[in-house]
Design an enzyme around this catalytic site. Sequence first.
Site, PDB file in Angstrom:
ATOM      1  N   LYS A 109     -43.852  -0.747 -49.360  1.00  0.00           N
ATOM      2  CA  LYS A 109     -44.576   0.538 -49.310  1.00  0.00           C
ATOM      3  C   LYS A 109     -44.260   1.298 -50.583  1.00  0.00           C
ATOM      4  CE  LYS A 109     -47.235   2.571 -46.167  1.00  0.00           C
ATOM      5  NZ  LYS A 109     -47.974   2.013 -45.042  1.00  0.00           N
TER       6      LYS A 109
HETATM    7  P1  NAD Z   1     -55.639   9.805 -44.437  1.00  0.00           P
HETATM    8  O1  NAD Z   1     -55.074  10.484 -45.616  1.00  0.00           O
HETATM    9  O2  NAD Z   1     -56.990   9.213 -44.547  1.00  0.00           O
HETATM   10  O3  NAD Z   1     -55.646  10.805 -43.186  1.00  0.00           O
HETATM   11  C1  NAD Z   1     -54.525  11.490 -42.710  1.00  0.00           C
HETATM   12  C2  NAD Z   1     -55.048  12.586 -41.805  1.00  0.00           C
HETATM   13  O4  NAD Z   1     -53.952  13.264 -41.185  1.00  0.00           O
HETATM   14  C3  NAD Z   1     -55.869  13.652 -42.553  1.00  0.00           C
HETATM   15  O5  NAD Z   1     -57.007  13.940 -41.791  1.00  0.00           O
HETATM   16  C4  NAD Z   1     -54.921  14.858 -42.578  1.00  0.00           C
HETATM   17  O6  NAD Z   1     -55.617  16.065 -42.654  1.00  0.00           O
HETATM   18  C5  NAD Z   1     -54.222  14.665 -41.253  1.00  0.00           C
HETATM   19  N1  NAD Z   1     -52.962  15.409 -41.118  1.00  0.00           N
HETATM   20  C6  NAD Z   1     -51.946  15.531 -41.996  1.00  0.00           C
HETATM   21  N2  NAD Z   1     -50.998  16.333 -41.489  1.00  0.00           N
HETATM   22  C7  NAD Z   1     -51.417  16.719 -40.260  1.00  0.00           C
HETATM   23  C8  NAD Z   1     -50.899  17.557 -39.247  1.00  0.00           C
HETATM   24  N3  NAD Z   1     -49.717  18.135 -39.405  1.00  0.00           N
HETATM   25  N4  NAD Z   1     -51.617  17.740 -38.120  1.00  0.00           N
HETATM   26  C9  NAD Z   1     -52.804  17.152 -37.946  1.00  0.00           C
HETATM   27  N5  NAD Z   1     -53.361  16.335 -38.875  1.00  0.00           N
HETATM   28  C10 NAD Z   1     -52.677  16.130 -40.024  1.00  0.00           C
HETATM   29  O7  NAD Z   1     -54.553   8.711 -43.994  1.00  0.00           O
HETATM   30  P2  NAD Z   1     -54.763   7.423 -43.099  1.00  0.00           P
HETATM   31  O8  NAD Z   1     -54.971   6.276 -44.009  1.00  0.00           O
HETATM   32  O9  NAD Z   1     -55.729   7.715 -42.008  1.00  0.00           O
HETATM   33  O10 NAD Z   1     -53.292   7.275 -42.492  1.00  0.00           O
HETATM   34  C11 NAD Z   1     -52.884   7.858 -41.266  1.00  0.00           C
HETATM   35  C12 NAD Z   1     -51.685   7.088 -40.740  1.00  0.00           C
HETATM   36  O11 NAD Z   1     -52.024   5.722 -40.613  1.00  0.00           O
HETATM   37  C13 NAD Z   1     -50.459   7.120 -41.658  1.00  0.00           C
HETATM   38  O12 NAD Z   1     -49.289   7.119 -40.884  1.00  0.00           O
HETATM   39  C14 NAD Z   1     -50.580   5.818 -42.427  1.00  0.00           C
HETATM   40  O13 NAD Z   1     -49.343   5.364 -42.898  1.00  0.00           O
HETATM   41  C15 NAD Z   1     -51.127   4.918 -41.366  1.00  0.00           C
HETATM   42  N6  NAD Z   1     -51.806   3.716 -41.842  1.00  0.00           N
HETATM   43  C16 NAD Z   1     -52.994   3.744 -42.494  1.00  0.00           C
HETATM   44  C17 NAD Z   1     -53.616   2.560 -42.842  1.00  0.00           C
HETATM   45  C18 NAD Z   1     -54.969   2.517 -43.484  1.00  0.00           C
HETATM   46  O14 NAD Z   1     -55.571   1.447 -43.466  1.00  0.00           O
HETATM   47  N7  NAD Z   1     -55.491   3.594 -44.027  1.00  0.00           N
HETATM   48  C19 NAD Z   1     -53.013   1.345 -42.556  1.00  0.00           C
HETATM   49  C20 NAD Z   1     -51.802   1.346 -41.914  1.00  0.00           C
HETATM   50  C21 NAD Z   1     -51.214   2.528 -41.577  1.00  0.00           C
END
Ligand code: NAD
Length: 352
Positions: A109
């Site tokens: 990561k």
């Molecule tokens: P992203 O940046 O697209 O979205 C994150 C969302 O969380 C945003 O809408 C943001 O406004 C919201 N957010 C942040 N703080 C917040 C709070 N305090 N309360 C409510 N909402 C809040 O990110 P993502 O890619 O969707 O990732 C989300 C999670 O999934 C993370 O933990 C990431 O590590 C995990 N993840 C993502 C992927 C992927 O394919 N994108 C893969 C594996 C894991």
Amino acid sequence: MTTAVREVSVFGDGIAYFNEAADLLELDSGMRRILTHPSRQIIFSIPFQRDSGEFEVYTGYRVQYNFARGPAKGGIRYHPGVTLDEVTALAFWMTWKCAVVDLPFGGGKGGVTCDPSTLSTNELERITRRYAAELVEVVGPDKDVPAPDVNTTPQVMAWFMDTYSMHVRQNVPGVVTGKPLEIGGSRGRVEATGRGVTICALDEMKQMGLVPEQTRVAIQGCGNVGLYAAKLFSERGCKVVGISDVTGAFYNEHGIDVTGAIEHATKNRGLEGFKGGDRISNMELLTADCDVLVPAALEKVFTVENASKVKAKLIVEGANGPTTPEADRIFKQIGIVGLAEIMAKSGGVTVS
Ligand code: NAD
């Protein structure tokens, strides 16, 4: 690991879960030592020029946790809360996630401590290219393959790939996943993590006797993972009653128009101003009336302070490490079923 350290350390939360599993498996002490230490942690400075001409320096990280099953694999996060501890925990979880779905990868990561909402597209590009250049020797299709995570997009992956390719003097699309389709990205990757969350949830709901048409779902975090999960839950007949992002949370007992919410969030870079539900606080969303709750934002969402107030019957972890070990114990006591993120969120890396 003492309780005091665990309270502040995200990696400490991961180690607490690891120790529970290692006890059940009666894992020997040597193997425990190896699996609780990251293989490699890299910290570096990212000097870059702002559009104003001023120079700024951010901190970048890459942690390659374990290579036993293959090259390291895991996303890059751009967020003000990025620390070495957090990136190490995320790389640790990637190790287990790849193993759970039997992919030939280890865990990795990375991240940059920054607030992308304050950066222009050109500034983001300069940061990404410098970040990639710093890692040229240690990433690559057989070494470590980055991917999108919070606030990093297919465009960011394209910049990373281009910079790496320039340095090694050949086109290397396999250095990243999650890139745009036009340059070799995988079809379905953008929605894959949210799709995996929904597939796992629907399967568990069946085991629990929850019929989609009578199931109310609330989702915290409407980014890549949360938005697609909301869309797919609604397509499968579930009623999405709550959604949130960093700008605010909304609840509608009659069901939120998910397509309308996605359009609003895309157009306005967030849910702020959405009219399809009552405005509630982000904390209220976690304890709102619902059957299935999907945390899809950041770590340490459920703690001793709020765990006993959660009303959902099923929590499907769409984010990394949203449940602290203390909250997990409370959920077990009150009978809330939890689907761990290392499985529930494995759709993205599986498609990659
Ligand atoms: P992203 O940046 O697209 O979205 C994150 C969302 O969380 C945003 O809408 C943001 O406004 C919201 N957010 C942040 N703080 C917040 C709070 N305090 N309360 C409510 N909402 C809040 O990110 P993502 O890619 O969707 O990732 C989300 C999670 O999934 C993370 O933990 C990431 O590590 C995990 N993840 C993502 C992927 C992927 O394919 N994108 C893969 C594996 C894991």
